[in-house]
Design a protein around this motif. Structure first.
Motif, PDB file in Angstrom:
ATOM      1  N   LEU A  98      56.978  60.508  14.801  1.00  0.00           N
ATOM      2  CA  LEU A  98      57.108  60.310  16.244  1.00  0.00           C
ATOM      3  C   LEU A  98      56.824  58.869  16.645  1.00  0.00           C
ATOM      4  CD1 LEU A  98      55.515  63.675  17.343  1.00  0.00           C
ATOM      5  CD2 LEU A  98      57.891  62.988  17.675  1.00  0.00           C
ATOM      6  N   HIS A  99      55.919  58.220  15.938  1.00  0.00           N
ATOM      7  CA  HIS A  99      55.682  56.795  16.210  1.00  0.00           C
ATOM      8  C   HIS A  99      56.920  55.971  15.846  1.00  0.00           C
ATOM      9  CE1 HIS A  99      54.094  52.710  15.160  1.00  0.00           C
ATOM     10  NE2 HIS A  99      53.546  52.863  16.355  1.00  0.00           N
ATOM     11  N   ALA A 100      57.507  56.271  14.700  1.00  0.00           N
ATOM     12  CA  ALA A 100      58.712  55.550  14.287  1.00  0.00           C
ATOM     13  C   ALA A 100      59.863  55.778  15.267  1.00  0.00           C
ATOM     14  CB  ALA A 100      59.119  55.974  12.880  1.00  0.00           C
ATOM     15  N   ALA A 101      59.913  56.989  15.848  1.00  0.00           N
ATOM     16  CA  ALA A 101      60.973  57.320  16.808  1.00  0.00           C
ATOM     17  C   ALA A 101      60.658  56.851  18.219  1.00  0.00           C
ATOM     18  CB  ALA A 101      61.201  58.828  16.818  1.00  0.00           C
ATOM     19  N   LYS A 102      59.433  56.292  18.428  1.00  0.00           N
ATOM     20  CA  LYS A 102      58.970  55.864  19.758  1.00  0.00           C
ATOM     21  C   LYS A 102      59.047  57.016  20.755  1.00  0.00           C
ATOM     22  CE  LYS A 102      60.252  51.012  19.023  1.00  0.00           C
ATOM     23  NZ  LYS A 102      58.856  50.579  18.792  1.00  0.00           N
ATOM     24  N   MET A 103      58.502  58.148  20.348  1.00  0.00           N
ATOM     25  CA  MET A 103      58.621  59.377  21.133  1.00  0.00           C
ATOM     26  C   MET A 103      57.255  60.012  21.347  1.00  0.00           C
ATOM     27  SD  MET A 103      61.181  62.571  20.291  1.00  0.00           S
ATOM     28  CE  MET A 103      62.588  61.444  20.322  1.00  0.00           C
ATOM     29  N   SER A 104      56.997  60.483  22.548  1.00  0.00           N
ATOM     30  CA  SER A 104      55.736  61.151  22.851  1.00  0.00           C
ATOM     31  C   SER A 104      55.611  62.446  22.055  1.00  0.00           C
ATOM     32  CB  SER A 104      55.647  61.481  24.346  1.00  0.00           C
ATOM     33  OG  SER A 104      54.554  62.352  24.602  1.00  0.00           O
ATOM     34  N   PRO A 105      54.427  62.739  21.504  1.00  0.00           N
ATOM     35  CA  PRO A 105      54.255  64.012  20.800  1.00  0.00           C
ATOM     36  C   PRO A 105      54.374  65.219  21.714  1.00  0.00           C
ATOM     37  CG  PRO A 105      52.156  62.855  21.033  1.00  0.00           C
ATOM     38  CD  PRO A 105      53.223  61.895  21.451  1.00  0.00           C
ATOM     39  N   PHE A 106      54.238  65.010  23.027  1.00  0.00           N
ATOM     40  CA  PHE A 106      54.308  66.116  23.970  1.00  0.00           C
ATOM     41  C   PHE A 106      55.669  66.243  24.643  1.00  0.00           C
ATOM     42  CE2 PHE A 106      49.594  65.293  24.184  1.00  0.00           C
ATOM     43  CZ  PHE A 106      49.273  66.396  23.400  1.00  0.00           C
ATOM     44  N   LYS A 107      56.629  65.458  24.224  1.00  0.00           N
ATOM     45  CA  LYS A 107      57.981  65.604  24.753  1.00  0.00           C
ATOM     46  C   LYS A 107      58.530  66.961  24.348  1.00  0.00           C
ATOM     47  CE  LYS A 107      62.403  63.104  24.923  1.00  0.00           C
ATOM     48  NZ  LYS A 107      62.308  62.705  26.348  1.00  0.00           N
ATOM     49  N   LEU A 108      59.145  67.666  25.268  1.00  0.00           N
ATOM     50  CA  LEU A 108      59.684  68.984  24.969  1.00  0.00           C
ATOM     51  C   LEU A 108      60.941  68.857  24.113  1.00  0.00           C
ATOM     52  CD1 LEU A 108      59.284  70.820  28.408  1.00  0.00           C
ATOM     53  CD2 LEU A 108      57.838  71.019  26.373  1.00  0.00           C
ATOM     54  N   ALA A 109      61.010  69.665  23.068  1.00  0.00           N
ATOM     55  CA  ALA A 109      62.183  69.628  22.192  1.00  0.00           C
ATOM     56  C   ALA A 109      63.454  69.942  22.969  1.00  0.00           C
ATOM     57  CB  ALA A 109      62.001  70.604  21.043  1.00  0.00           C
ATOM     58  N   SER A 110      63.341  70.800  23.970  1.00  0.00           N
ATOM     59  CA  SER A 110      64.521  71.189  24.746  1.00  0.00           C
ATOM     60  C   SER A 110      65.055  70.049  25.610  1.00  0.00           C
ATOM     61  CB  SER A 110      64.192  72.394  25.628  1.00  0.00           C
ATOM     62  OG  SER A 110      63.119  72.096  26.508  1.00  0.00           O
ATOM     63  N   SER A 111      64.236  69.003  25.804  1.00  0.00           N
ATOM     64  CA  SER A 111      64.659  67.881  26.653  1.00  0.00           C
ATOM     65  C   SER A 111      65.312  66.755  25.863  1.00  0.00           C
ATOM     66  CB  SER A 111      63.456  67.332  27.421  1.00  0.00           C
ATOM     67  OG  SER A 111      62.571  66.628  26.554  1.00  0.00           O
ATOM     68  N   LEU A 112      65.419  66.892  24.545  1.00  0.00           N
ATOM     69  CA  LEU A 112      65.965  65.811  23.725  1.00  0.00           C
ATOM     70  C   LEU A 112      67.460  65.642  23.981  1.00  0.00           C
ATOM     71  CD1 LEU A 112      64.217  66.478  20.280  1.00  0.00           C
ATOM     72  CD2 LEU A 112      63.519  64.896  22.088  1.00  0.00           C
ATOM     73  N   THR A 113      67.856  64.413  24.212  1.00  0.00           N
ATOM     74  CA  THR A 113      69.271  64.084  24.372  1.00  0.00           C
ATOM     75  C   THR A 113      69.890  63.872  22.988  1.00  0.00           C
ATOM     76  OG1 THR A 113      68.883  61.696  24.426  1.00  0.00           O
ATOM     77  CG2 THR A 113      68.695  62.897  26.528  1.00  0.00           C
ATOM     78  N   PRO A 114      71.208  63.807  22.903  1.00  0.00           N
ATOM     79  CA  PRO A 114      71.828  63.493  21.606  1.00  0.00           C
ATOM     80  C   PRO A 114      71.305  62.192  21.006  1.00  0.00           C
ATOM     81  CG  PRO A 114      73.476  64.356  23.095  1.00  0.00           C
ATOM     82  CD  PRO A 114      72.225  64.196  23.906  1.00  0.00           C
ATOM     83  N   ASP A 115      71.080  61.171  21.847  1.00  0.00           N
ATOM     84  CA  ASP A 115      70.519  59.921  21.326  1.00  0.00           C
ATOM     85  C   ASP A 115      69.097  60.132  20.811  1.00  0.00           C
ATOM     86  OD1 ASP A 115      72.807  58.501  21.840  1.00  0.00           O
ATOM     87  OD2 ASP A 115      72.082  57.617  23.722  1.00  0.00           O
TER      88      ASP A 115
END
Length: 287
Positions: free
Chosen positions: A184-201
């Motif tokens: 998640l650090h490499a992806a620059k993504m919050s650990p609490f971001k909902l999987a259902s909210s992920l965009t294709p990017d």
């Protein structure tokens, strides 16, 4: 806890040191580690190790016309190789030693577990799929078939936070607390971001981070002796276990969120837009 890269390295190490050798003795020291009784441990003795496999975080020693010895090192377990085992059987006691495996050469390995919470598990089975934890595993994230489309399909409809989804062994095999933080650090993504909210990017970025992080960790561990794998893992982690240290990417202070039985680490600047996460189980971004 040993995760996919360390268990993969242990698999390679044991392949080199065990395959073609006979199991002379398999000696339990802590009976609680043995999770099966049929076949008995003694059914392994006298058989030759033919291969060593990894299933997620499980190690699988296969023998010729005999049962499999499957182990899960859990949070505090480890494997210690010895070119020459001590003479005489190990003595039961309160120490960390749980199981000893001796070869015809006099070499072998010990399974140990530190701490008071005993979760190290050993199974003797005719087929590794008889182990419940193996049977429920999701796909291996380093398998050739695990492409971006397969990853997106796994997360389709997931309503959990992405950190929890990555750690779910029935969804994806082998990723634990440490490497989910690193991915998640490499992806620059919050650990609490909902999987259902992920965009294709987002999915593309996360998939690339997952594959790169795990592949790099496996390469770092390749050829490292079993006794040095823990240190190798720790030295390669950029955020996990490094709360209070500067982020190697941006220099911000790495923060931590603690739970009842674990903790995660992250960089606010890289992952949460500069906002720290509330340090409680039902965390949300502080406003």
């Amino acid at each position: 806890m040993p995760e996919l890269p360390e268990v993969e390295a242990l698999k390679d190490f044991l392949t080199e040191h065990l395959v073609g050798h006979d199991l002379m003795r398999v000696l339990p020291v802590a009976i609680s580690v043995l999770k099966t009784y049929d076949p008995p441990l003694t059914a392994l003795e006298g058989h030759t190790v033919t291969s060593v496999a990894r299933h997620g975080k499980f190690l699988d020693l296969a023998t010729d016309d005999g049962p499999h010895l499957v182990t899960h090192l859990a949070r505090a377990g480890w494997l210690h190789w010895k070119d020459r085992l001590p003479d005489g059987p190990p003595k039961p006691g309160k120490g960390p030693l749980a199981l000893r495996v001796a070869l015809e050469t006099g070499a072998g390995f010990d399974l140990t577990e530190a701490g008071t919470t005993k979760k190290l598990a050993v199974y003797v089975v005719r087929d590794p799929d008889e182990v419940p934890g193996v049977a429920r595993l999701g796909p291996d994230p380093l398998a050739d078939a695990f492409d971006e489309a397969a990853f997106a399909q796994l997360l389709d409809g997931e309503r959990r936070q992405i950190k929890g989804a990555l750690r779910d062994q029935s969804l994806i095999a082998g990723i634990g607390n440490a490497y989910s933080d690193e991915i998640l650090h490499a992806a620059k993504m919050s650990p609490f971001k909902l999987a259902s909210s992920l965009t294709p990017d987002d999915l593309h970025t996360l998939y690339e981070a997952l594959r790169t992080t795990l592949t790099d960790a496996v390469e770092r561990s390749r050829g490292v002796a079993a006794g040095r794998l823990k240190a190798e893992k720790k030295s390669g982690l950029r955020v996990h276990g490094r709360a209070g240290e500067p982020c190697p990417v941006c220099g911000d202070t790495i923060r931590e969120v603690s739970f009842s039985d674990s903790a995660l680490q992250y960089c606010p600047t890289c992952q949460t837009g500069g906002k720290p996460l509330a340090d409680r189980r039902m965390s949300r971004l502080l406003k």
